[in-house]
Design a protein around this motif. Sequence first.
Motif, PDB file in Angstrom:
ATOM      1  N   PRO A  12       0.201  -1.274   0.013  1.00  0.00           N
ATOM      2  CA  PRO A  12       0.137   0.100  -0.046  1.00  0.00           C
ATOM      3  C   PRO A  12       0.925   1.727   0.368  1.00  0.00           C
ATOM      4  O   PRO A  12       1.915   1.800   0.088  1.00  0.00           O
ATOM      5  N   ILE A  13       0.577   2.575  -0.458  1.00  0.00           N
ATOM      6  CA  ILE A  13       1.199   3.715  -0.804  1.00  0.00           C
ATOM      7  C   ILE A  13       0.927   3.768   0.821  1.00  0.00           C
ATOM      8  O   ILE A  13       2.371   4.897   1.191  1.00  0.00           O
ATOM      9  N   PHE A  14       0.173   4.060   1.565  1.00  0.00           N
ATOM     10  CA  PHE A  14       0.532   4.741   3.079  1.00  0.00           C
ATOM     11  C   PHE A  14       1.506   3.980   3.557  1.00  0.00           C
ATOM     12  O   PHE A  14       2.552   4.673   4.399  1.00  0.00           O
ATOM     13  N   ALA A  15       2.210   2.868   3.538  1.00  0.00           N
ATOM     14  CA  ALA A  15       3.238   1.875   4.034  1.00  0.00           C
ATOM     15  C   ALA A  15       3.784   2.289   3.435  1.00  0.00           C
ATOM     16  O   ALA A  15       5.208   1.884   4.333  1.00  0.00           O
ATOM     17  N   GLN A  16       4.231   2.283   2.086  1.00  0.00           N
ATOM     18  CA  GLN A  16       5.266   2.956   1.459  1.00  0.00           C
ATOM     19  C   GLN A  16       5.352   3.943   2.332  1.00  0.00           C
ATOM     20  O   GLN A  16       6.950   4.413   2.148  1.00  0.00           O
ATOM     21  N   ILE A  17       5.203   5.025   2.107  1.00  0.00           N
ATOM     22  CA  ILE A  17       5.704   6.703   2.896  1.00  0.00           C
ATOM     23  C   ILE A  17       6.343   6.354   3.740  1.00  0.00           C
ATOM     24  O   ILE A  17       7.409   6.833   4.277  1.00  0.00           O
ATOM     25  N   ALA A  18       5.771   5.605   4.800  1.00  0.00           N
ATOM     26  CA  ALA A  18       5.826   5.555   6.134  1.00  0.00           C
ATOM     27  C   ALA A  18       7.671   4.358   6.343  1.00  0.00           C
ATOM     28  O   ALA A  18       8.539   5.502   6.334  1.00  0.00           O
ATOM     29  N   ALA A  19       7.988   3.906   5.009  1.00  0.00           N
ATOM     30  CA  ALA A  19       8.766   2.478   4.955  1.00  0.00           C
ATOM     31  C   ALA A  19      10.215   3.987   5.232  1.00  0.00           C
ATOM     32  O   ALA A  19      10.837   3.778   5.020  1.00  0.00           O
ATOM     33  N   SER A  20       9.587   4.925   3.403  1.00  0.00           N
ATOM     34  CA  SER A  20      10.339   5.469   3.413  1.00  0.00           C
ATOM     35  C   SER A  20      11.194   6.681   4.095  1.00  0.00           C
ATOM     36  O   SER A  20      12.039   6.938   4.717  1.00  0.00           O
ATOM     37  N   VAL A  21      10.090   7.385   5.464  1.00  0.00           N
ATOM     38  CA  VAL A  21      10.459   7.805   6.448  1.00  0.00           C
ATOM     39  C   VAL A  21      11.550   6.895   7.766  1.00  0.00           C
ATOM     40  O   VAL A  21      12.389   7.481   7.914  1.00  0.00           O
ATOM     41  N   HIS A  22      10.516   5.139   7.917  1.00  0.00           N
ATOM     42  CA  HIS A  22      11.805   4.986   8.068  1.00  0.00           C
ATOM     43  C   HIS A  22      13.782   5.011   7.568  1.00  0.00           C
ATOM     44  O   HIS A  22      14.026   4.721   8.287  1.00  0.00           O
ATOM     45  N   ALA A  23      13.035   4.247   6.330  1.00  0.00           N
ATOM     46  CA  ALA A  23      14.710   4.427   5.617  1.00  0.00           C
ATOM     47  C   ALA A  23      14.847   5.807   5.952  1.00  0.00           C
ATOM     48  O   ALA A  23      16.671   5.361   6.152  1.00  0.00           O
ATOM     49  N   ASP A  24      15.123   6.664   5.727  1.00  0.00           N
ATOM     50  CA  ASP A  24      15.497   8.117   5.962  1.00  0.00           C
ATOM     51  C   ASP A  24      16.193   8.439   7.806  1.00  0.00           C
ATOM     52  O   ASP A  24      16.673   8.540   8.039  1.00  0.00           O
ATOM     53  N   ALA A  25      15.209   7.674   8.840  1.00  0.00           N
ATOM     54  CA  ALA A  25      15.670   7.929  10.233  1.00  0.00           C
ATOM     55  C   ALA A  25      16.540   6.844  10.509  1.00  0.00           C
ATOM     56  O   ALA A  25      17.214   7.062  10.680  1.00  0.00           O
ATOM     57  N   ALA A  26      15.771   5.888   9.578  1.00  0.00           N
ATOM     58  CA  ALA A  26      17.876   4.523  10.064  1.00  0.00           C
ATOM     59  C   ALA A  26      18.998   5.141   8.922  1.00  0.00           C
ATOM     60  O   ALA A  26      20.329   4.206   9.676  1.00  0.00           O
ATOM     61  N   ALA A  27      18.601   5.776   8.786  1.00  0.00           N
ATOM     62  CA  ALA A  27      20.356   6.067   7.936  1.00  0.00           C
ATOM     63  C   ALA A  27      20.877   7.279   7.997  1.00  0.00           C
ATOM     64  O   ALA A  27      21.680   7.983   7.998  1.00  0.00           O
ATOM     65  N   GLY A  28      19.368   8.211   9.343  1.00  0.00           N
ATOM     66  CA  GLY A  28      20.420   8.988  10.029  1.00  0.00           C
ATOM     67  C   GLY A  28      20.566  10.416   9.173  1.00  0.00           C
ATOM     68  O   GLY A  28      20.597  11.261   9.555  1.00  0.00           O
ATOM     69  N   ARG A  29      19.716   9.971   8.493  1.00  0.00           N
ATOM     70  CA  ARG A  29      19.869  11.587   7.512  1.00  0.00           C
ATOM     71  C   ARG A  29      17.531  12.527   7.469  1.00  0.00           C
ATOM     72  O   ARG A  29      17.862  13.751   7.452  1.00  0.00           O
ATOM     73  N   LEU A  30      17.582  11.710   9.402  1.00  0.00           N
ATOM     74  CA  LEU A  30      16.442  11.992   9.841  1.00  0.00           C
ATOM     75  C   LEU A  30      17.012  12.411  11.411  1.00  0.00           C
ATOM     76  O   LEU A  30      17.212  11.558  11.837  1.00  0.00           O
ATOM     77  N   ARG A  31      16.667  13.662  12.262  1.00  0.00           N
ATOM     78  CA  ARG A  31      17.046  13.192  13.492  1.00  0.00           C
ATOM     79  C   ARG A  31      15.927  14.436  14.425  1.00  0.00           C
ATOM     80  O   ARG A  31      14.801  15.211  13.490  1.00  0.00           O
ATOM     81  N   ALA A  32      15.998  14.137  15.707  1.00  0.00           N
ATOM     82  CA  ALA A  32      15.347  14.601  16.081  1.00  0.00           C
ATOM     83  C   ALA A  32      14.845  15.972  16.120  1.00  0.00           C
ATOM     84  O   ALA A  32      15.932  16.725  16.172  1.00  0.00           O
ATOM     85  N   GLY A  33      13.855  16.512  16.063  1.00  0.00           N
ATOM     86  CA  GLY A  33      13.680  18.149  16.110  1.00  0.00           C
ATOM     87  C   GLY A  33      13.331  18.386  14.190  1.00  0.00           C
ATOM     88  O   GLY A  33      12.708  19.700  14.051  1.00  0.00           O
ATOM     89  N   ASP A  34      13.746  17.341  13.368  1.00  0.00           N
ATOM     90  CA  ASP A  34      13.599  17.846  11.861  1.00  0.00           C
ATOM     91  C   ASP A  34      11.629  17.745  11.705  1.00  0.00           C
ATOM     92  O   ASP A  34      11.101  16.976  12.767  1.00  0.00           O
ATOM     93  N   ARG A  35      11.586  17.723  10.595  1.00  0.00           N
ATOM     94  CA  ARG A  35       9.989  18.529  10.330  1.00  0.00           C
ATOM     95  C   ARG A  35      10.004  18.075   9.126  1.00  0.00           C
ATOM     96  O   ARG A  35      10.470  18.018   8.136  1.00  0.00           O
ATOM     97  N   LEU A  36       8.829  16.680   8.766  1.00  0.00           N
ATOM     98  CA  LEU A  36       8.452  16.172   8.181  1.00  0.00           C
ATOM     99  C   LEU A  36       7.730  17.684   6.934  1.00  0.00           C
ATOM    100  O   LEU A  36       7.114  17.943   7.389  1.00  0.00           O
TER     101      LEU A  36
END
Lengths: 116, 116
Positions: A12-36
């Motif tokens: 599902p598209i919604f799952a892909q969007i969430a997974a995309s954010v997951h991947a960015d967070a895991a790779a360190g491309r997203l940090r606490a305080g960042d805004r989606l």
Amino acid sequence: MLIRVDPASDTPIFAQIAASVHADAAAGRLRAGDRLPSARDVASSLGVNLHTVLRAYQLLRDEGLVDMRRGRGAVVTEAVEPLAQLHHDITALVARARTLGLAADTLAALVKETYR
Amino acid sequence: MLIRVDPASDTPIFAQIAASVHADAAAGRLRAGDRLPSARDVASSLGVNLHTVLRAYQLLRDEGLVDMRRGRGAVVTEAVEPLAQLHHDITALVARARTLGLAADTLAALVKETYR
DNA sequence: TAACTGTTCTATAAATACTAGAACAGTTTC
DNA sequence: GAAACTGTTCTAGTATTTATAGAACAGTTA
């Protein structure tokens, strides 16, 4: 921040969007305080409905990964740190599974099942 | 061999059946040459439809985990060995993720995403 | 031959995923 | 204060997926 989606995928598209954010967070491309990016922006750039994006964001909120409020948007919480910590372990496991010829779905299902 | 299913779960029944076989294979409870119980037996004992069980079995066949033929049933292939080899790594990763407070779905999605 | 196995077919009901539009209620910015 | 932004909530419709149901078919095993 870029969110990618494959319309031809069976997930599902919604799952892909969430997974995309997951991947960015895991790779360190997203940090606490960042805004989606705002749900409306994501929806228009991906060509999907606002509600579809919001469903993904609400999934991330339920996981404690983001904090959502009207007017402010979705802000990443400190809960992303564990994801970054696990990144090396996950990539190592995936690499080994790949050499063994395991399918992505099989490994993912196995991980989920092991959690119980 | 026992296949378990949770009717209250949000994951499809056919996926749960496949996951149950995955788990047994990973734990070494299933080895090459073993035969899965007939789809009709599983269906009646679980109280689900024959087609639902067959869909799970066909999923396992697509993964190369079992070999299916009329009259003979579903027989486990040598492809289960990699699952058993990965078992330790997976349980270790899951244990670490658990201490970090990660949800099962989050970790599974992360693993699947990392595969690409 | 008889009893078993998966395979294939049509059909139906229920749940989920996605889209669509509108109005609402906070927050930020000027 | 006003305007523009944000997520929230609501109803509604369509398409897809999931699960059920029954029947007939075609191999395999005992």
